[in-house]
Design a protein around this motif. Structure first.
Motif, PDB file in Angstrom:
ATOM      1  N   UNK A 147      58.341  14.275  70.936  1.00 36.47           N
ATOM      2  CA  UNK A 147      57.920  12.891  70.761  1.00 36.47           C
ATOM      3  C   UNK A 147      58.283  12.071  71.990  1.00 36.47           C
ATOM      4  N   UNK A 148      59.403  12.397  72.608  1.00 31.89           N
ATOM      5  CA  UNK A 148      59.821  11.725  73.844  1.00 31.89           C
ATOM      6  C   UNK A 148      60.828  12.605  74.563  1.00 31.89           C
ATOM      7  N   UNK A 149      61.044  12.323  75.830  1.00 33.80           N
ATOM      8  CA  UNK A 149      61.973  13.112  76.623  1.00 33.80           C
ATOM      9  C   UNK A 149      61.357  14.410  77.110  1.00 33.80           C
ATOM     10  N   UNK A 150      62.195  15.406  77.314  1.00 28.46           N
ATOM     11  CA  UNK A 150      61.735  16.693  77.840  1.00 28.46           C
ATOM     12  C   UNK A 150      62.484  17.823  77.138  1.00 28.46           C
ATOM     13  N   UNK A 151      61.987  19.032  77.328  1.00 24.43           N
ATOM     14  CA  UNK A 151      62.657  20.210  76.792  1.00 24.43           C
ATOM     15  C   UNK A 151      63.519  20.850  77.881  1.00 24.43           C
ATOM     16  N   UNK A 152      64.066  22.009  77.601  1.00 21.92           N
ATOM     17  CA  UNK A 152      64.917  22.686  78.570  1.00 21.92           C
ATOM     18  C   UNK A 152      64.090  23.210  79.742  1.00 21.92           C
ATOM     19  N   UNK A 153      64.702  23.249  80.896  1.00 20.09           N
ATOM     20  CA  UNK A 153      64.097  23.868  82.070  1.00 20.09           C
ATOM     21  C   UNK A 153      64.901  25.116  82.430  1.00 20.09           C
ATOM     22  N   UNK A 154      64.370  25.903  83.334  1.00 18.03           N
ATOM     23  CA  UNK A 154      65.086  27.086  83.808  1.00 18.03           C
ATOM     24  C   UNK A 154      66.409  26.695  84.459  1.00 18.03           C
ATOM     25  N   UNK A 155      66.436  25.521  85.100  1.00 21.01           N
ATOM     26  CA  UNK A 155      67.671  25.032  85.726  1.00 21.01           C
ATOM     27  C   UNK A 155      68.749  24.760  84.668  1.00 21.01           C
ATOM     28  N   UNK A 156      68.328  24.146  83.524  1.00 25.30           N
ATOM     29  CA  UNK A 156      69.290  23.863  82.449  1.00 25.30           C
ATOM     30  C   UNK A 156      69.931  25.148  81.925  1.00 25.30           C
ATOM     31  N   UNK A 162      74.919  20.908  79.869  1.00 27.00           N
ATOM     32  CA  UNK A 162      75.294  20.484  78.516  1.00 27.00           C
ATOM     33  C   UNK A 162      74.304  19.407  78.041  1.00 27.00           C
ATOM     34  N   UNK A 163      73.121  19.882  77.724  1.00 19.81           N
ATOM     35  CA  UNK A 163      72.054  19.008  77.249  1.00 19.81           C
ATOM     36  C   UNK A 163      71.557  19.560  75.907  1.00 19.81           C
ATOM     37  N   UNK A 164      70.834  18.734  75.169  1.00 20.61           N
ATOM     38  CA  UNK A 164      70.317  19.184  73.875  1.00 20.61           C
ATOM     39  C   UNK A 164      69.020  18.456  73.541  1.00 20.61           C
ATOM     40  N   UNK A 165      68.244  19.061  72.650  1.00 16.66           N
ATOM     41  CA  UNK A 165      67.038  18.472  72.084  1.00 16.66           C
ATOM     42  C   UNK A 165      67.256  18.359  70.580  1.00 16.66           C
ATOM     43  N   UNK A 166      66.910  17.204  69.995  1.00 17.26           N
ATOM     44  CA  UNK A 166      67.219  16.965  68.584  1.00 17.26           C
ATOM     45  C   UNK A 166      65.942  16.728  67.782  1.00 17.26           C
ATOM     46  N   UNK A 167      66.056  16.901  66.461  1.00 15.05           N
ATOM     47  CA  UNK A 167      64.954  16.632  65.554  1.00 15.05           C
ATOM     48  C   UNK A 167      64.735  15.141  65.363  1.00 15.05           C
ATOM     49  N   UNK A 168      63.605  14.777  64.774  1.00 17.47           N
ATOM     50  CA  UNK A 168      63.219  13.369  64.671  1.00 17.47           C
ATOM     51  C   UNK A 168      64.131  12.553  63.763  1.00 17.47           C
ATOM     52  N   UNK A 169      64.821  13.184  62.807  1.00 19.62           N
ATOM     53  CA  UNK A 169      65.676  12.433  61.888  1.00 19.62           C
ATOM     54  C   UNK A 169      66.868  11.790  62.568  1.00 19.62           C
ATOM     55  N   UNK A 170      67.241  12.269  63.746  1.00 14.56           N
ATOM     56  CA  UNK A 170      68.389  11.690  64.441  1.00 14.56           C
ATOM     57  C   UNK A 170      68.099  10.268  64.911  1.00 14.56           C
ATOM     58  N   UNK A 171      66.821  10.001  65.248  1.00 15.68           N
ATOM     59  CA  UNK A 171      66.461   8.650  65.676  1.00 15.68           C
ATOM     60  C   UNK A 171      66.546   7.667  64.522  1.00 15.68           C
ATOM     61  N   UNK A 172      66.324   8.151  63.285  1.00 14.47           N
ATOM     62  CA  UNK A 172      66.355   7.270  62.115  1.00 14.47           C
ATOM     63  C   UNK A 172      67.724   7.217  61.462  1.00 14.47           C
ATOM     64  N   UNK A 173      68.559   8.216  61.711  1.00 16.12           N
ATOM     65  CA  UNK A 173      69.846   8.283  61.033  1.00 16.12           C
ATOM     66  C   UNK A 173      71.022   7.966  61.924  1.00 16.12           C
ATOM     67  N   UNK A 211      66.285  18.144  61.084  1.00 18.24           N
ATOM     68  CA  UNK A 211      67.748  18.047  61.197  1.00 18.24           C
ATOM     69  C   UNK A 211      68.280  19.230  62.001  1.00 18.24           C
ATOM     70  N   UNK A 212      67.666  19.461  63.147  1.00 16.21           N
ATOM     71  CA  UNK A 212      68.075  20.571  64.003  1.00 16.21           C
ATOM     72  C   UNK A 212      68.487  20.056  65.378  1.00 16.21           C
ATOM     73  N   UNK A 213      69.471  20.751  65.967  1.00 21.03           N
ATOM     74  CA  UNK A 213      69.904  20.462  67.335  1.00 21.03           C
ATOM     75  C   UNK A 213      69.745  21.742  68.142  1.00 21.03           C
ATOM     76  N   UNK A 214      69.006  21.656  69.228  1.00 22.14           N
ATOM     77  CA  UNK A 214      68.780  22.808  70.101  1.00 22.14           C
ATOM     78  C   UNK A 214      69.653  22.663  71.338  1.00 22.14           C
ATOM     79  N   UNK A 215      70.425  23.690  71.618  1.00 21.75           N
ATOM     80  CA  UNK A 215      71.286  23.676  72.800  1.00 21.75           C
ATOM     81  C   UNK A 215      70.982  24.912  73.638  1.00 21.75           C
ATOM     82  N   UNK A 216      71.286  24.873  74.948  1.00 20.19           N
ATOM     83  CA  UNK A 216      70.973  26.024  75.806  1.00 20.19           C
ATOM     84  C   UNK A 216      71.628  27.309  75.297  1.00 20.19           C
ATOM     85  N   UNK A 217      70.908  28.395  75.421  1.00 24.91           N
ATOM     86  CA  UNK A 217      71.346  29.674  74.870  1.00 24.91           C
ATOM     87  C   UNK A 217      72.723  30.125  75.377  1.00 24.91           C
TER      88      UNK A 217
END
Length: 413
Positions: A147-156, A162-173, A211-217
Motif C-alpha cells: 500500500x505504501x513504502x517498499x519491500x526488501x531489496x537484495x541489499x537489505x 534491521x527493517x521490516x514490512x507490516x500488515x495493514x492492521x498496524x496502521x489502524x491499531x 497482522x503479520x510482520x516480515x523481517x529479513x531472513x
C-alpha cells in the motif's frame, strides 16, 4: 379472457386471505427448504470467491517446494509412505544458488513465530502477531502488494538491515491511524524500522493476514533459532508456457541436493499455485453438491406438505365449489383458482426463503471473513424450484376440485 383470469386470480387471493394462518404456516414450510438451499449455496459461493481472490494474485506461473504437496494430500485417502524430512536452510539456500532456470525468481521463507507481542514506544499489540522471515523475492512470488513504502531489496538481505514490512492492521491499531513508515517496531527486544505496509487482505481460513510482520531472513534466523525449522521455497517464472519445464528442472535440482537415488520417489512436495486452486475448488464443488441434496430433500418435504394442505382445502371447500359450478363456473375456472392459490403460496415461500438464505449467507460470510457476493444462480434456482413445486403440488388438488360433481358437492356437509 384476461378479465376472466383476473377475476379468478382475485378469488384465489381472497381465499388465501381468508385462511391466513394456514397460508402463513404453508409459506414457512416452503421457505425452510429454500432457506437451506440458498443459505448453504451462499456460503459455498463466498468460500469459492475467497479462494479465488487469495490465490489469483499469485499468478498461474508460480510453484512452491515444501515438505509435502498439500494439494495431493487433500485428495489422498490413505498413505503408507514414511514422513518427508523438513526442508533445511542449507537445502533451501543450495536450491536458490543452483536453480538457474531462465526468467525465474526464487524466494526462501519460514514462519518464525506466531502469537508474538510487538511494541512501538510505550504501545504494544496483543500477543497475536505472526513473524515471517523472508528474502527480497518473497513478496512478488506470494502475490503480496504494498500500500505504501517498499519491500526488501537484495541489499537489505545481504547486509542484515534491521527493517521490516507490516500488515495493514498496524496502521489502524498500533500506530493509531498514522503511517507506520519510518517508525520503529520492537520484536523480542530487537528494533526494526518499518519500510513498507501491505495492502489489506483480510482473513484466510481464520488467519488474519493483516497482522503479520516480515523481517529479513538472516535476522529472523538469528532471533528465532529454534531447532527443526521447516523452510519453504517459492519460484516464479515470468513465461507461463515454460512453467512445466521450470518445475522439471527444479525437481532435478532438489533431488540432487537431497541425493535421492533414481529409483526412489521424491521426499518433498512441489505444488503449483493453479493445482492448489483446482484442488480447493473441487472440494468446494462437493460442498455445493451436498447443499443441493439437502435443499432438494427439504423442498421435497415442503412440496408434499403443500399438496396435503391444498387437498385439505379442497375438502373443506367442497360446498363452495358446488355452488360455483351450479352457477356456471367451468372446470377450468375452478382448477385455475386452486392452482393460483398454490402458485402464490409457493412463490411467497420462495421469496421469504431466498431473503432468509441470503441474510444467513451474508451473516456467516461476514463472521468468518469470506468474500460474499449475491448468489444469483441460487436465487434463480430457488424461484424455478418453487414454481415447479407449485405446479406439481397444485395440479392434483386443482384437478380434483374441478372434477367434483356439483350435485354431490352441494349435499356435502
Amino acid at each position: 379472457m384476461f378479465r376472466l383470469v383476473k377475476e379468478n386470480t382475485k378469488i384465489a387471493l381472497g381465499a388465501i386471505r381468508s385462511q391466513l394462518l394456514r397460508t402463513v404456516i404453508t409459506v414457512f414450510i416452503i421457505a425452510i427448504g429454500i432457506w437451506a438451499l440458498v443459505g448453504i449455496l451462499s456460503v459455498v459461493s463466498a468460500l469459492k470467491n475467497t479462494i479465488l481472490e487469495d490465490f489469483a494474485s499469485m499468478g498461474a506461473s508460480t510453484f512452491s517446494i515444501a515438505q509435502y504437496d498439500y494439494s495431493a494430500q487433500m485428495t489422498k485417502t490413505k498413505s503408507n509412505s514414511k514422513p518427508n524430512p523438513i526442508i533445511t536452510y542449507a537445502e533451501a539456500k543450495a536450491f536458490k544458488d543452483n536453480y538457474d532456470f531462465p526468467s525465474a525468481a526464487t524466494s526462501i521463507s519460514f514462519d518464525a513465530a506466531s502469537n508474538i507481542e510487538v511494541k512501538h514506544e510505550s504501545q504494544k499489540t496483543d500477543p497475536e502477531i505472526r513473524i515471517i522471515g523472508s528474502d527480497e523475492n518473497y513478496f512478488s512470488n506470494s502475490g503480496l502488494k504494498l500500500a505504501s513504502g517498499r519491500s526488501f531489496t537484495d541489499f537489505d538481505i545481504s547486509n542484515n538491515s534491521y527493517v521490516c514490512v507490516v500488515g495493514s492492521d498496524f496502521a489502524k491499531g498500533l500506530f493509531k491511524n498514522v503511517s507506520p513508515i519510518g517508525k520503529t517496531l520492537s520484536v523480542r527486544g530487537t528494533k526494526f524500522t518499518v519500510i513498507g505496509i501491505l495492502k489489506e487482505k483480510g482473513s484466510t481460513f481464520g488467519n488474519n493476514e493483516d497482522l503479520r510482520v516480515f523481517i529479513p531472513l538472516p535476522i529472523a534466523r538469528s532471533i528465532f533459532s529454534q531447532p527443526n525449522i521447516n523452510y519453504e521455497i517459492k519460484v516464479s517464472i515470468r513465461e507461463e508456457m515454460l512453467l512445466n519445464q521450470g518445475i522439471d528442472q527444479a525437481t532435478v535440482v532438489m533431488r540432487n541436493i537431497r541425493k535421492i537415488p533414481p529409483i526412489h520417489q521424491n521426499n518433498f512436495g512441489i505444488e503449483r499455485s493453479d493445482d492448489l486452486i483446482k484442488t480447493l475448488l473441487s472440494q468446494v464443488s462437493m460442498l455445493s453438491i451436498s447443499a443441493w441434496l439437502i435443499g432438494v430433500i427439504t423442498i421435497l418435504g415442503s412440496s408434499i406438505a403443500l399438496m396435503n394442505i391444498m387437498l385439505v382445502s379442497v375438502t373443506e371447500r367442497t360446498r363452495e365449489i358446488g355452488i360455483r359450478k351450479s352457477l356456471g363456473a367451468k372446470r377450468s375456472t375452478i382448477a385455475w383458482q386452486f392452482f393460483t392459490e398454490t402458485l402464490v403460496i409457493g412463490q411467497l415461500g420462495g421469496l421469504l426463503g431466498t431473503i432468509l438464505g441470503i441474510a444467513t449467507g451474508y451473516g456467516i460470510s461476514t463472521v468468518i471473513n469470506f468474500a460474499f457476493t449475491i448468489p444469483w444462480v441460487a436465487i434463480i434456482a430457488a424461484f424455478i424450484t418453487t414454481f415447479v413445486v407449485a405446479i406439481i403440488s397444485g395440479s392434483y388438488p386443482a384437478i380434483k376440485a374441478s372434477r367434483l360433481d356439483p350435485v354431490e358437492a352441494l349435499r356435502y356437509e
